[in-house]
Design a protein around this motif. Structure first.
Motif, PDB file in Angstrom:
ATOM      1  N   ALA A  93      44.197  42.850  38.893  1.00 11.58           N
ATOM      2  CA  ALA A  93      43.355  42.552  37.865  1.00 11.58           C
ATOM      3  C   ALA A  93      42.616  41.410  38.134  1.00 11.58           C
ATOM      4  N   VAL A  94      41.617  41.657  37.512  1.00  8.75           N
ATOM      5  CA  VAL A  94      40.551  40.226  37.582  1.00  8.75           C
ATOM      6  C   VAL A  94      40.900  39.483  36.262  1.00  8.75           C
ATOM      7  N   VAL A  95      40.695  38.225  36.014  1.00 10.22           N
ATOM      8  CA  VAL A  95      41.272  37.657  35.767  1.00 10.22           C
ATOM      9  C   VAL A  95      40.048  36.385  34.727  1.00 10.22           C
ATOM     10  N   PRO A  96      38.753  36.974  33.972  1.00  5.20           N
ATOM     11  CA  PRO A  96      37.854  36.369  33.362  1.00  5.20           C
ATOM     12  C   PRO A  96      38.937  35.066  32.392  1.00  5.20           C
ATOM     13  N   ALA A  97      37.435  34.369  32.481  1.00  2.20           N
ATOM     14  CA  ALA A  97      36.545  32.521  31.546  1.00  2.20           C
ATOM     15  C   ALA A  97      36.073  33.270  31.190  1.00  2.20           C
ATOM     16  N   HIS A  98      35.933  32.948  30.058  1.00  2.00           N
ATOM     17  CA  HIS A  98      35.016  32.481  28.535  1.00  2.00           C
ATOM     18  C   HIS A  98      32.869  32.924  29.355  1.00  2.00           C
ATOM     19  N   GLY A  99      32.608  33.816  29.002  1.00  2.00           N
ATOM     20  CA  GLY A  99      31.395  34.029  29.448  1.00  2.00           C
ATOM     21  C   GLY A  99      31.725  35.037  30.599  1.00  2.00           C
ATOM     22  N   ASP A 100      32.799  35.463  30.802  1.00  2.00           N
ATOM     23  CA  ASP A 100      32.996  36.286  32.859  1.00  2.00           C
ATOM     24  C   ASP A 100      32.331  37.911  31.772  1.00  2.00           C
ATOM     25  N   SER A 101      32.258  38.555  32.673  1.00  2.00           N
ATOM     26  CA  SER A 101      32.064  39.304  32.434  1.00  2.00           C
ATOM     27  C   SER A 101      32.464  40.734  33.320  1.00  2.00           C
ATOM     28  N   CYS A 102      33.148  42.211  33.358  1.00  3.96           N
ATOM     29  CA  CYS A 102      34.055  42.942  34.234  1.00  3.96           C
ATOM     30  C   CYS A 102      33.159  42.805  35.477  1.00  3.96           C
ATOM     31  N   TRP A 103      31.479  42.997  35.764  1.00  2.00           N
ATOM     32  CA  TRP A 103      30.603  43.073  36.393  1.00  2.00           C
ATOM     33  C   TRP A 103      30.488  41.833  37.108  1.00  2.00           C
ATOM     34  N   SER A 104      30.765  40.394  36.834  1.00  2.00           N
ATOM     35  CA  SER A 104      30.334  39.238  37.537  1.00  2.00           C
ATOM     36  C   SER A 104      31.002  38.746  38.340  1.00  2.00           C
ATOM     37  N   LEU A 105      32.503  39.584  38.154  1.00  2.69           N
ATOM     38  CA  LEU A 105      33.549  38.939  38.193  1.00  2.69           C
ATOM     39  C   LEU A 105      34.190  40.394  40.187  1.00  2.69           C
ATOM     40  N   VAL A 106      32.919  41.135  40.232  1.00  2.00           N
ATOM     41  CA  VAL A 106      33.632  42.519  40.900  1.00  2.00           C
ATOM     42  C   VAL A 106      32.871  41.478  42.280  1.00  2.00           C
ATOM     43  N   ASP A 108      29.718  43.452  45.259  1.00  2.90           N
ATOM     44  CA  ASP A 108      28.812  44.515  45.315  1.00  2.90           C
ATOM     45  C   ASP A 108      29.353  46.509  45.346  1.00  2.90           C
ATOM     46  N   GLN A 109      30.225  46.908  46.421  1.00  7.06           N
ATOM     47  CA  GLN A 109      31.166  47.741  45.983  1.00  7.06           C
ATOM     48  C   GLN A 109      31.439  48.143  44.888  1.00  7.06           C
ATOM     49  N   GLU A 110      32.322  47.610  43.981  1.00  5.54           N
ATOM     50  CA  GLU A 110      32.344  47.853  42.493  1.00  5.54           C
ATOM     51  C   GLU A 110      31.227  48.407  41.734  1.00  5.54           C
ATOM     52  N   ARG A 111      30.218  46.987  41.908  1.00  9.28           N
ATOM     53  CA  ARG A 111      29.130  47.698  41.626  1.00  9.28           C
ATOM     54  C   ARG A 111      28.702  48.608  41.543  1.00  9.28           C
ATOM     55  N   ARG A 112      28.523  48.817  42.787  1.00 10.18           N
ATOM     56  CA  ARG A 112      27.727  50.100  43.164  1.00 10.18           C
ATOM     57  C   ARG A 112      28.203  51.422  42.466  1.00 10.18           C
ATOM     58  N   ASP A 168      41.196  49.442  52.461  1.00 12.55           N
ATOM     59  CA  ASP A 168      40.540  48.415  52.847  1.00 12.55           C
ATOM     60  C   ASP A 168      40.529  46.837  52.263  1.00 12.55           C
ATOM     61  N   GLN A 169      39.585  46.338  51.699  1.00 14.57           N
ATOM     62  CA  GLN A 169      39.626  44.324  52.257  1.00 14.57           C
ATOM     63  C   GLN A 169      40.012  44.145  50.453  1.00 14.57           C
ATOM     64  N   SER A 170      40.793  44.331  49.813  1.00 19.52           N
ATOM     65  CA  SER A 170      40.981  43.599  48.236  1.00 19.52           C
ATOM     66  C   SER A 170      40.122  42.784  47.531  1.00 19.52           C
ATOM     67  N   PRO A 171      39.685  43.423  46.078  1.00 22.38           N
ATOM     68  CA  PRO A 171      38.653  41.879  45.511  1.00 22.38           C
ATOM     69  C   PRO A 171      39.289  41.045  45.523  1.00 22.38           C
ATOM     70  N   PHE A 172      40.476  41.226  45.179  1.00 21.93           N
ATOM     71  CA  PHE A 172      41.585  40.491  44.422  1.00 21.93           C
ATOM     72  C   PHE A 172      42.051  39.336  45.241  1.00 21.93           C
ATOM     73  N   THR A 173      42.321  39.165  46.381  1.00 19.39           N
ATOM     74  CA  THR A 173      42.593  38.533  47.540  1.00 19.39           C
ATOM     75  C   THR A 173      42.233  36.456  46.376  1.00 19.39           C
ATOM     76  N   THR A 174      41.372  36.483  46.928  1.00 21.50           N
ATOM     77  CA  THR A 174      40.552  35.422  46.594  1.00 21.50           C
ATOM     78  C   THR A 174      40.794  35.154  45.609  1.00 21.50           C
ATOM     79  N   THR A 175      41.433  35.761  44.504  1.00 25.43           N
ATOM     80  CA  THR A 175      41.941  35.525  42.945  1.00 25.43           C
ATOM     81  C   THR A 175      43.347  35.480  43.107  1.00 25.43           C
ATOM     82  N   TYR A 176      44.209  35.915  44.009  1.00 24.60           N
ATOM     83  CA  TYR A 176      45.662  35.777  44.070  1.00 24.60           C
ATOM     84  C   TYR A 176      45.803  34.404  44.610  1.00 24.60           C
TER      85      TYR A 176
END
Length: 214
Positions: A93-106, A108-112, A168-176
């Motif tokens: 999952a995304v792990v947000p801080a104050h002011g983050d949105s799902c859009w800001s954390l994913v 470009d592939q997810e944004r499309r 394919d490449q996970s969008p959560f690797t950096t977070t993990y």
């Protein structure tokens, strides 16, 4: 995104068999609640879905589990109901801080994907690989920034469960990787795909059992 509480069926069955009380939630505007979809359904709506369940069922010492986008929701719910939530588990999952949105954390592939809205004009389309019960997801919930009032210091335990088996490449690797180096987190990697509750229900149930029993 796009799913309902039914996607946790295998996991729910195992946890209840281990003696846990489980409340799999379908958020407003999704799946069997898709008739409630409209342009003002946003992240605050989904956070309130969880808070209302915590309050309505008078739940305390709760472990909240959020899958994917659900990381936004459980973070906000823990902030708004600090006396009811003890543990947070982020499931690929995304792990947000104050002011983050799902859009800001994913990526470009997810944004499309997000901006490919359906005929309502207010919801992101279901991907072809999804379960037939999946429905479009309110895009406002993906765009709205999370507003936190505190630092979540009351949370006793935070777990991150990473899906290592993406096709394919996970969008959560950096977070993990970041959280694995943080002593304030307990991290896990399972070999399944993004829907770990479907691919690895036994291993995931064991992780949640330990987290809830901490």
């Amino acid at each position: 995104m796009c799913h309902g509480g039914w996607c946790f069926e295998q996991l729910t069955r195992r946890l209840r068999g281990a003696g846990h009380t489980v409340h799999p939630l379908t958020l407003t505007g999704l799946s069997e609640r898709s008739h409630l979809l409209h342009g003002t359904v946003n992240l605050d709506t989904h956070i309130q879905d969880v808070v209302a369940t915590l309050e309505g069922e008078n739940l305390r010492d709760v472990t909240l589990v959020g899958h994917s986008y659900g990381g936004m929701v459980i973070t906000g719910a823990a902030d708004r109901a600090p006396d009811r939530v003890r543990c947070l588990v982020y499931l690929d999952a995304v792990v947000p801080a104050h002011g983050d949105s799902c859009w800001s954390l994913v990526s470009d592939q997810e944004r499309r994907w997000y901006v490919d809205v359906d005929e309502t004009g207010c919801a992101s389309r279901v991907l072809p690989i999804f379960d037939a019960r999946a429905t479009s997801h309110p895009i406002a919930s993906l765009l709205q920034p999370l507003r936190l009032t505190g630092d979540l210091g009351h949370i006793e335990r935070r777990d991150y469960v990473y899906a290592a088996g993406w096709a394919d490449q996970s969008p959560f690797t950096t977070t993990y990787q970041k959280l694995s180096a943080d002593p304030g987190w307990t991290t896990h990697a399972l070999p399944g795909g993004h829907n770990l509750m479907r691919d690895n229900p036994d291993e995931l149930a064991a992780i949640l059992d330990r987290a809830a029993s901490h």
